[in-house]
Enzyme design. Structure first.
Site, mmCIF file in Angstrom:
data_model
loop_
_atom_site.group_PDB
_atom_site.id
_atom_site.type_symbol
_atom_site.label_atom_id
_atom_site.label_comp_id
_atom_site.label_asym_id
_atom_site.label_seq_id
_atom_site.Cartn_x
_atom_site.Cartn_y
_atom_site.Cartn_z
ATOM 1 N N THR A 3 5.620 4.683 -7.093
ATOM 2 C CA THR A 3 5.565 3.440 -7.877
ATOM 3 C C THR A 3 5.183 3.679 -9.339
ATOM 4 O O THR A 3 5.866 3.211 -10.249
ATOM 5 C CB THR A 3 4.560 2.454 -7.245
ATOM 6 N N LEU B 108 0.874 -1.172 0.000
ATOM 7 C CA LEU B 108 0.000 0.000 0.000
ATOM 8 C C LEU B 108 0.911 1.222 0.000
ATOM 9 O O LEU B 108 1.795 1.353 0.840
ATOM 10 C CB LEU B 108 -0.903 0.014 1.245
ATOM 11 N N GLU B 109 0.697 2.088 -0.992
ATOM 12 C CA GLU B 109 1.496 3.313 -1.088
ATOM 13 C C GLU B 109 0.628 4.456 -0.570
ATOM 14 O O GLU B 109 -0.426 4.738 -1.132
ATOM 15 C CB GLU B 109 1.881 3.552 -2.561
ATOM 16 N N ILE B 110 1.059 5.050 0.512
ATOM 17 C CA ILE B 110 0.290 6.158 1.089
ATOM 18 C C ILE B 110 0.958 7.469 0.682
ATOM 19 O O ILE B 110 2.177 7.612 0.774
ATOM 20 C CB ILE B 110 0.199 6.010 2.623
#
Lengths: 763, 476
Positions: free
Chosen positions: A547, A509-511
């Site tokens: 990403t 998960l990219e926050i």
């Protein structure tokens, strides 16, 4: 975006929850502490049974650290020299953990393979003593029994395990580029048979207690108990001990037999395995399979096969020597370092570094019941989050609900979940068309179409109904969060949460935080992500964040390579042989050609010619013809139901011919093509660090590997630069730069590292 | 949800007549409450409880229920048309007689104008039947209700597999020979494996015995403790049987067989013999065996419950007031069989009584280990504080007041019928022993309340779902 299905060794790594290694820094052991009273191992006599209890007071898990080993040796010496002791039981008093493995710090502290080999020899000797113990020893297992812990347990004469979900047995060393180096490669084949041993050691998978019993890995199972006169887990461990003590007495007075009556199938298997040519065939088959899956990029599986083979074919001593030697060799490989780095990075990214949120998120609302929205719901409902799944059409919520149901029901089919638990979990889900009960939502995650106007529209609608504390998170893959937040009355509550598809399989998960996002909002988002079982990186805002921004130039290059006449199959072969779990052409299909076109265009506008390469019109034309990738059945390939081999889409090839570019022979060898793809990825990653989009190289590596499938054996773009050499990489890029221009211009940070070889991203 | 109920007993005359017993009349308070109708137990009977597969084996469930109803008619001589309603409890249903209450009532000669329905709540199904009756009377719907329970384990519905059922149902709809043949052709060996009724919790897939063994282990109940308790149950039951105390048992002429007039599962053994048995569920280290568990039983029971007014008007001398009841429920996995621990303090608090006020305890004995675990839980401050939100422990019933005429372990446990047996036994014991309050608990369901200013009242709590107990409290 990035719909990557990581495959092979890596995906198992990514999905496993083992903790082979303690996440703690090595404990310094002064002489005084070893002289002092024992802290890790204690024992008491229960009649004539010595109950030996393990508990490392400095850590959440027990590991076979120097201290643990020293105390164990000391205690065993006392036990064996006490004539009154007729049997012994090993048990851990730590909830949920027997022994989680060897202490990785011990291995990392070694400077040479010889040093590691001698560590291995010592471990082998210690366990050999236990195996040849004059009194029977019972291992009473509750919780994780992994790596060195399992090798320890299988050296004992008898194993009793709790049937708890937390009880898992396994040899995960292969996922760290190592092998079971304390007799595991020698004992396991005898215990579970050659095929079973290969399976365990080559996949490193976790085995639950009931399966372990079937395999012959444990002798007896004990049910976990509910609450009684003490907390459930405490009483369960006590009960396990009582049963183990009973068994130990039984073995000592010959009432319990150690040799199990073998079934017909077992006898048959033993007979077949007794035949030399059959075994030879097995070694060959297994080796071929390993070669096919690892493309020769991972040395550990090969060494595991070698060690097992040495033991089985040449006898015990040769096997032990091979195991120790190979263990030493593997510990010094860059692959092992890369995998250990990933493991340690994963541990870091599974913690909340932003503190405890002021208000725990209990009710989550998701906008958009598409693949993404429903995927997010899927990983939320089973963690106890009350979840609203909202869409604008009945068809949408019906499909979304079905996806959540199917995800859970598949687990029921695999017996990982009872149908009753499935139903209870589903009761946390409410699929709806309106905003009712949003007034009690703690967080809203939008997963609607990637269009800034639609995002603004839903943001305004949502803000009209949610309570003041509610967080608005956007699951966008490329739109800058500050642009979305521009429409918000409370930008401090707006954050990006970029999930990867399929959400239930991809762990990352990219926050994304903006300048205005409050720390508490970030803490909440991380907390929800962790609850959902995600590995989390927190990055700064900007087009494509981290990403997507790394992937875009690589895909642009992939399109150019395709235009230059390299077919999708060859492109895939080139990327997978470099270590990517999914080939570049397949990846584009998985992500969606439309998404790729969208991103390429958006990021192209934001970053200019640096993001050029392939012609975006190739992608656009494909989308126009309906070739959107796997989801539409056609992309670079044609996807049919049940068809395992996908065939190249001839119409897509036609489009590529239309946009054909001449290849430059000077930079079109297989290796050149690979480096053209990888160097653009890596350069962009380093640039993200340079521009503070990334906070540190660890998160950069974790994001690239877990989100985009960057080769795990390389450990991520930053570790790759460290091990490959920045100077060497810059040299290669300059060659490409001469022909293609600024797309291959190394960024300043990369140049700095090239100039000064002592500069490393990872210490 | 556990419910308890109080039976208030009217005993004056019987006690006075019984010159053999010297009874100290207690002067405890009445449990009567203003504006709550007094509801009384007039009579309770049951068929002999037999091991499944013995003399009853060729009957059907409604035959047993019929026998109990006829026994009740005979004992009470109540005119058949006075009864307003009939309720029966059962667990494993015979598909042909799914409303077994109605079939049994018609067969027993009750008027076909009397409505009947069947309830199910696992081992406390007949507690539920009784508390439903209390509800009907309290609501002013009825004045006289027959409640009962029946279980017939000698024959249970064994079904075709789901696949086979689906094929057979499709076959019904198939129009052409071709369709039929193709359906028949689709039958595979797997279709033929039958489906047995589950003795397991649906939610956890765990069998009762397995759960009881884990519960015993959780509370550290030893094998010896369990065997001792089982032996106690059998010995006390034997004594009660020999002394003729089990007055609720009626004789039953089984068609084609002899007259049955005694329970046949009472078998006092020795500790040595019991120690020889292997564990039945958790092997090899479990502690629950065939000897310390209740056995599969066939049997039926019936009670007549009336408003006090009506009973007195008809000249009955009621046996007890039904005062209060409570149903509770817990986690079906780890606290499945702990109902009595949770229900007992609740019903006592409702009645304003303490454990020491109770003269007669009747707890359902599903497994010796489960009874012992409950006794340990009730004796634990830690358990009370951690799981029940209480300040201190519940306290244990004194053993000299506890199940003195045997229990389900020895008398047998026809799931649906046990609740009525417990309530009737409390009434009879209060009479015999001269107590005032009685309490019933069962790991399964139901209880009810009634109250008068007469001297006996009975608290009947019962508990729910595969685990609960009914408790009754008497007032003398």
């Amino acid at each position: 975006m990035a719909g990557v299905r990581a495959a092979g060794v890596f995906s198992r790594f990514a999905n496993s929850k083992y903790s082979l290694l303690s996440g703690h820094a090595s404990r310094s052991l002064s002489v005084s502490s070893s002289v002092a009273a024992r802290t890790h191992v204690s024992y008491e006599l229960k009649d004539d049974v010595a109950v030996i209890r393990l508990n490392d007071p400095t850590s959440k898990v027990n590991t076979l650290s120097v201290q643990m080993q020293a105390e164990l040796t000391e205690v065993m010496g006392e036990v064996w020299s006490n004539g009154a002791v007729k049997s012994a039981v090993f048990i851990s008093t730590k909830p949920g953990c027997f022994i989680a493995g060897a202490d990785i710090n011990m291995i990392q502290a070694c400077k040479s393979s010889e040093e590691v080999t001698s560590l291995s020899r010592e471990g082998q000797k210690m366990f050999e003593k236990i195996e040849k113990s004059p009194i029977p020893i019972v291992a009473a297992i509750n919780g994780s029994c992994l790596g060195g812990g399992l090798e320890f347990a299988i050296a004992c004469q008898y194993r009793v395990a709790t049937k708890s979900r937390k009880t898992i047995l396994g040899t995960p060393e292969v996922m760290l580029g190592l092998l079971p180096g304390a007799g595991g490669t020698q004992r396991l084949p005898k215990m579970v048979g050659l095929p079973g041993a290969f399976d365990m050691m080559l996949t490193g998978r976790n085995i639950r207690a009931d399966k372990a019993k079937k395999m012959g890995l444990v002798h007896q199972l004990v049910d976990p108990l509910g609450p009684g006169l003490k907390p459930a887990e405490e009483r369960t461990i006590e009960y396990l001990e009582e049963v183990a003590v009973g068994v130990a007495k039984g073995i000592a007075n010959k009432k319990v037999s150690l040799t199990k009556e073998k079934g017909f199938m077992q006898k048959l298997q033993d007979t077949v395995m007794g035949l030399g040519p059959v075994r030879k065939q097995i070694y060959k088959t297994v080796s071929d399979k390993v070669q096919k899956q690892t493309k020769g990029l991972y040395p550990a599986p090969v060494k595991i096969i070698e060690s097992i083979q040495a033991g089985v074919e040449q006898g015990g001593e040769a096997g032990y020597v091979a195991e120790a030697t190979n263990f030493g060799k593997l510990a010094m490989t860059s692959e092992s370092r890369a995998l250990i780095g990933l493991y340690q990075g994963q541990v870091i990214c599974k913690k909340n570094h932003y503190g405890t949120p002021e208000k725990e998120v209990k009710k989550l609302a998701i906008l958009g019941a598409g693949l993404m929205g429903a995927g997010i719901a899927q990983v939320s409902v089973d963690k106890g989050l009350t979840t609203i799944l909202k869409d604008t059409a009945v068809d949408g919520i019906s499909r979304g609900e079905q996806q959540v149901y199917k995800g859970l029901n598949d687990k029921v089919k695999k017996k990982a979940l009872t149908s009753f638990a499935r139903d209870t979990i589903l009761s946390n889900l409410s699929a709806q068309l309106d905003y009712s009960s949003f007034k009690s939502a703690d967080m809203v995650i939008e997963a609607v179409f990637e269009d800034i106007n639609i995002k603004h529209k839903v943001l305004k609608e949502v803000e009209a109904v949610i309570p003041p504390h509610c967080i608005f998170a956007s699951n966008t893959s490329a739109l800058p969060i500050k642009d979305i937040a521009a429409a918000s009355k409370r930008p401090e509550k707006v954050i990006g949460m970029h999930y990867f598809s399929p959400v239930d399989k991809m762990q990352l998960l990219e926050i994304i935080t903006t300048d205005k996002t409050s720390k508490d909002t970030t803490a909440s988002a991380v907390s929800v992500g962790l609850k959902q079982g995600k590995i989390i990186i927190v990055v700064g805002d900007g087009p494509g964040f981290y990403t997507t921004r790394c992937l875009a130039p690589m895909l642009a290059e992939a399109v150019r390579v395709l235009q230059e006449g390299v077919g999708p199959k060859r492109l895939d072969a080139l990327t997978t042989s470099f270590g990517f779990p999914v080939g570049a052409a397949t990846l584009a299909d998985e992500v969606g050609i439309d998404v790729a076109a969208h991103v390429a265009e958006d990021l192209g506008k934001a970053f200019g010619s640096r993001f050029g390469g392939g012609n975006v019109d190739v992608l656009k034309t494909m989308v126009e013809k309906g070739f959107k990738g796997r989801k539409s059945g056609k992309g670079c390939y044609i996807y049919g139901k049940g068809k395992k081999d996908k065939s190249v889409n001839p119409d897509a090839e036609e489009i590529l011919k239309k946009y054909k570019l001449a290849a430059h022979p000077a930079i079109s060898t297989d290796s050149d093509i690979q480096y053209r793809l990888v160097s653009r990825f890596v350069n962009e990653a380093v640039l993200c660090l340079q521009e503070n989009i990334l906070r540190n190289p660890v998160e950069g590596d974790i994001g690239a590997v877990f989100g985009l499938g960057f080769p795990p054996c390389l450990g991520g773009p930053f570790r790759f630069v460290d091990s490959f050499g920045a100077e060497r990489l810059v040299g290669i890029m300059k060659r490409f730069e001469d022909i293609y221009g600024n797309q291959f211009t190394p960024c300043q940070l990369l140049l700095d590292h090239a100039k000064n070889p002592s500069k490393k991203f990872h210490k | 949800s556990w419910r308890f109920f109080f039976l208030s007993f009217r005993k004056i005359y019987t006690i006075l007549k019984n010159s053999l017993l010297i009874i100290q009349t207690k002067s405890k308070k009445t449990l009567a409450r203003p504006n709550v109708k007094n509801i009384v137990l007039v009579e309770g009977v049951r068929t002999p409880f037999l091991l499944s597969g013995t003399t009853y084996s060729d009957l059907m469930p409604h035959d047993l229920a019929r026998a109990a109803l006829q026994g009740l008619l005979h004992r009470t001589a109540i005119p058949k048309d006075v009864v307003d309603y009939i309720i029966y409890g059962t667990v494993i249903q015979e598909v042909k007689t799914s409303n077994v209450a109605r079939e049994a009532a018609l067969g027993a000669g009750f008027s076909d104008k009397i409505p009947s329905h069947t309830v199910t709540m696992a081992c406390i199904s007949s507690n539920q039947a009784m508390t439903s009756a209390v509800g009907l009377i309290a609501a002013g719907q009825c004045d006289a209700v027959v409640a009962g329970g029946v279980e017939f384990m000698s024959d249970v519905p064994i079904r075709h597999s789901r696949k086979m059922r689906k094929t057979m149902l499709s076959l019904n709809k198939a129009k052409t020979l071709g369709q039929r043949l193709s359906l028949l052709g689709s039958i595979r060996l797997a279709h033929l494996s039958p489906e047995l009724p589950a003795v397991a919790e649906f939610s956890t897939s765990e069998t009762m015995g397995h759960s009881a063994d884990r519960l015993a282990a959780a509370f550290g109940v030893s094998r010896v403790e369990q065997d001792e308790f089982a032996l106690r149950s059998h010995s006390l039951a034997k004594k009660a049987q020999d002394a003729g105390l089990l007055q609720d048992v009626i004789s039953f002429k089984v068609p084609g067989r002899d007259i049955v007039s005694q329970d046949n599962g009472i078998r006092p053994s020795s500790m040595e013999q019991m120690a020889k048995l292997k564990p039945a569920f958790i092997k090899p280290h479990g502690t629950v065996t065939a000897a310390n568990s209740s056995f599969l039983t066939d049997g039926a029971s019936a009670v007549l419950i009336m408003s006090e007014e009506k009973a007195l008007a008809m000249g009955y001398k009621p046996k007890a007031y039904l005062r209060d009841f409570v149903y509770v429920s817990q986690d079906p996995k780890d606290q499945l069989l702990l109902g009595p621990t949770y229900g007992t303090p609740k019903v006592l608090e409702r009645a304003g009584l303490t454990m020491s006020d109770i003269d007669v305890f009747e707890f359902h004995e599903a497994f010796a280990g489960q009874i012992m675990a409950n006794l340990k839980a009730m004796d634990s401050d830690w358990f009370a504080q951690t799981y029940m939100g209480r300040k201190s422990k519940v306290g244990t019933p004194p053993m000299d007041k506890f199940n003195l005429w045997g229990g389900s372990l020895s008398l047998g446990h026809p799931f649906g019928a046990t609740g009525c047996r417990l309530v009737t036994t409390v009434a009879h014991r209060l009479q015999k022993e001269g107590g005032q309050y009685g309490l019933v608990a069962a790991c399964a369901a139901g209880g009810q309340v009634s109250d008068t200013h007469v001297q006996h009242s009975l608290v009947v709590p019962a508990m729910i779902a595969f685990c609960t107990y009914a408790k009754h409290l008497y007032e003398l």
